[in-house]
Write a protein that holds these residues in place. Structure first.
Motif, short mmCIF file in Angstrom:
data_model
loop_
_atom_site.label_atom_id
_atom_site.label_comp_id
_atom_site.label_asym_id
_atom_site.label_seq_id
_atom_site.Cartn_x
_atom_site.Cartn_y
_atom_site.Cartn_z
N ILE A 201 0.85 -1.18 0.00
CA ILE A 201 0.00 0.00 0.00
C ILE A 201 0.89 1.23 0.00
N THR A 202 0.48 2.27 -0.72
CA THR A 202 1.26 3.50 -0.68
C THR A 202 1.37 3.98 0.76
N ARG A 203 2.50 4.53 1.14
CA ARG A 203 2.83 4.73 2.55
C ARG A 203 1.83 5.59 3.34
N PRO A 204 1.36 6.71 2.82
CA PRO A 204 0.42 7.48 3.64
C PRO A 204 -0.88 6.74 3.92
N ILE A 205 -1.34 5.92 2.97
CA ILE A 205 -2.54 5.13 3.21
C ILE A 205 -2.22 3.94 4.11
N GLN A 240 -7.74 14.26 1.46
CA GLN A 240 -6.73 14.22 2.51
C GLN A 240 -6.49 15.62 3.08
N GLU A 241 -6.16 15.67 4.35
CA GLU A 241 -5.80 16.97 4.95
C GLU A 241 -4.66 17.61 4.19
N THR A 242 -3.66 16.80 3.83
CA THR A 242 -2.59 17.22 2.94
C THR A 242 -2.40 16.12 1.91
N THR A 243 -2.64 16.42 0.65
CA THR A 243 -2.47 15.44 -0.41
C THR A 243 -1.00 15.39 -0.80
N LYS A 244 -0.41 14.22 -0.67
CA LYS A 244 1.01 14.06 -1.03
C LYS A 244 1.10 13.66 -2.49
N ILE A 245 1.86 14.45 -3.24
CA ILE A 245 1.91 14.31 -4.69
C ILE A 245 3.35 14.09 -5.14
N HIS A 246 3.53 13.11 -6.01
CA HIS A 246 4.84 12.87 -6.63
C HIS A 246 4.73 13.14 -8.12
N ILE A 247 5.62 13.98 -8.63
CA ILE A 247 5.66 14.30 -10.06
C ILE A 247 6.78 13.49 -10.69
N GLU A 283 1.37 18.65 -0.92
CA GLU A 283 2.80 18.66 -0.60
C GLU A 283 3.48 17.74 -1.60
N GLN A 284 4.55 18.21 -2.21
CA GLN A 284 5.27 17.37 -3.16
C GLN A 284 6.26 16.49 -2.41
N VAL A 285 6.28 15.18 -2.74
CA VAL A 285 7.16 14.23 -2.08
C VAL A 285 8.11 13.62 -3.10
N GLY A 286 9.22 13.11 -2.60
CA GLY A 286 10.30 12.69 -3.48
C GLY A 286 10.21 11.26 -3.99
N GLU A 287 9.45 10.40 -3.32
CA GLU A 287 9.37 8.99 -3.70
C GLU A 287 7.95 8.62 -4.10
N VAL A 288 7.84 7.71 -5.06
CA VAL A 288 6.53 7.32 -5.57
C VAL A 288 5.66 6.73 -4.47
N ASP A 289 6.22 5.89 -3.61
CA ASP A 289 5.37 5.21 -2.63
C ASP A 289 5.04 6.08 -1.42
N GLN A 290 5.46 7.34 -1.45
CA GLN A 290 5.07 8.28 -0.40
C GLN A 290 3.85 9.11 -0.79
N ALA A 291 3.31 8.86 -1.97
CA ALA A 291 2.30 9.75 -2.54
C ALA A 291 0.90 9.15 -2.54
N HIS A 292 -0.10 10.01 -2.30
CA HIS A 292 -1.48 9.65 -2.57
C HIS A 292 -1.74 9.69 -4.07
N LEU A 293 -1.10 10.64 -4.75
CA LEU A 293 -1.33 10.87 -6.17
C LEU A 293 0.01 11.02 -6.87
N GLU A 314 -5.36 3.76 -11.62
CA GLU A 314 -4.62 3.44 -10.41
C GLU A 314 -3.14 3.76 -10.59
N GLY A 315 -2.47 4.06 -9.47
CA GLY A 315 -1.06 4.38 -9.52
C GLY A 315 -0.19 3.13 -9.48
N GLU A 316 1.03 3.29 -9.03
CA GLU A 316 1.98 2.20 -9.02
C GLU A 316 1.88 1.36 -7.75
N TYR A 317 1.23 1.89 -6.73
CA TYR A 317 1.03 1.16 -5.48
C TYR A 317 -0.45 1.04 -5.18
#
Length: 368
Positions: A201-205, A240-247, A283-293, A314-317
């Motif tokens: 599961i992606t880490r924030p979830i 989410q209170e803060t949506t974590k996004i990876h570009i 919030e932009q995050v550096g790793e794919v599995d840290q992201a909601h989106l 669906e994403g990668e996780y």
């Protein structure tokens, strides 16, 4: 001990617009791929008047936009489970001073976590989830609790296992991917409370799910206690209170240029004057599995099952949403493509500015 087995389903609502209904695309319809874990994958393309269209899936194909039907994955309780528990009691502490509301009969619970099936290091998420309830149990379940991790399952009051969760003892599992299961511990005596967590599961979830299932093991049913945490559905990425996004940039251009275009789209939805619902806080995050989106720009054809264009799927996780934009020629309209899919979650009906197949108008979005 009275307990019920709860299931928790991943709510990856991957729709034309994310959570809304089907909307008309600004250009020709495309295809929908329903083959990935039962989640609809929608595509979107646009036309560039100066370039001819191609039927091949390659980097020379113009953008296109297509919509499909949305899938609403639900979370349900699975009713009563087998009330039998292991007979070996591991509570050797005195109960004289223990809060009578505490079904475990002790203030400190031993937790065994089996992470053998989870290939990543997840100790941080586990520790944060345990610490959350140490800080908040008194408020929400009206008794205090402390956790100690142990190395043997036989010594555990709470047994957490990472595994491929396919069922929680219920037949009502066809509405989405199960994210976790837990014993709902409402009364004692308790030998061991069992919790299952889906792997990858992606880490924030993941952290959210751990807290959710631990809440059940402390006696909270759905919509009890902290409502945002004990809701019967996983909050969608934009809730989410803060949506974590990876570009993610898979194209042969500067990542800075991709991030600038994506940021234009994201910032449009942070302005409450532009949206009908709560504005996006991201919030932009550096790793794919840290992201909601994850938002991926790629020159690899076929991601969206259509020549060029963009899609939401669906994403990668597990429990992750992805917006994908194909074709390097789409860079000038990248902000529009990202905005198009985000708009589906922020409007009951997309504004007219998104209902265009004009390359120039898309290139200028968002306009000043």
């Amino acid at each position: 001990m009275e307990r019920r087995r709860l299931l928790f389903l991943v709510v990856l609502v991957v729709v034309l617009t994310g959570c809304g209904g089907v909307s008309d695309a600004p250009s020709e319809p495309g295809t929908i791929d329903n083959s990935t874990n039962g989640v609809n994958n929608q595509t979107t393309t646009d036309s560039e008047p100066t370039e001819p269209e191609s039927s091949d899936r390659d980097d020379d194909t113009n953008d296109a936009v297509t919509d499909g039907e949305d899938t609403d994955d639900a979370v349900t309780d699975d009713g009563d489970a087998d009330d039998s528990l292991p007979t070996d009691a591991n509570d050797d502490s005195s109960t004289d001073d223990v809060n009578p509301r505490n079904p475990y009969g002790k203030d400190e619970l031993a937790v065994y976590v089996d992470t053998e099936a989870e290939k990543r290091e997840v100790s941080s998420e586990i520790e944060d989830a345990l610490a959350y309830w140490e800080d908040n149990a008194d408020e929400h379940v009206r008794y205090e609790i402390a956790y100690t991790q142990v190395e043997q399952p036989a010594n555990a009051d709470v047994h957490v296992k990472f595994e491929n969760v396919t069922s929680c003892g219920t037949s009502d599992t066809d509405r989405g991917q199960i994210n976790g299961c837990a014993d709902l511990v409402e009364s004692g005596p308790v030998d061991t409370a069992e919790i299952s967590i889906q792997t990858e599961i992606t880490r924030p979830i993941l952290e959210w799910t751990l807290k959710h299932e631990l809440g059940h093991s402390l006696g909270l049913a759905h919509n009890e206690g902290p409502r945002d945490l004990m809701a019967p559905k996983t909050p969608k990425y934009h809730e989410q209170e803060t949506t974590k996004i990876h570009i993610k940039n898979d194209a042969n251009i500067e990542t800075r240029l991709v991030e600038e275009e994506v940021t234009k789209a994201l910032d449009y939805f942070t302005d409450e004057e532009n949206v009908e619902k709560e504005p996006l806080n991201y919030e932009q995050v550096g790793e794919v599995d840290q992201a909601h989106l994850i938002i991926t720009y790629s020159n690899k054809p076929g991601i969206c099952d259509i020549s060029g264009g963009s899609c939401i799927r669906e994403g990668e996780y597990e429990a992750q949403t992805g917006i994908y934009v194909e074709n390097t020629r789409n860079r000038d309209t990248l902000a529009y493509h990202v905005g198009y899919w985000l708009a589906g979650d922020y409007f009951d009906e997309r504004p007219e500015e998104f209902n265009t197949d004009s390359y120039e108008e898309r290139k200028q979005w968002p306009s000043e």
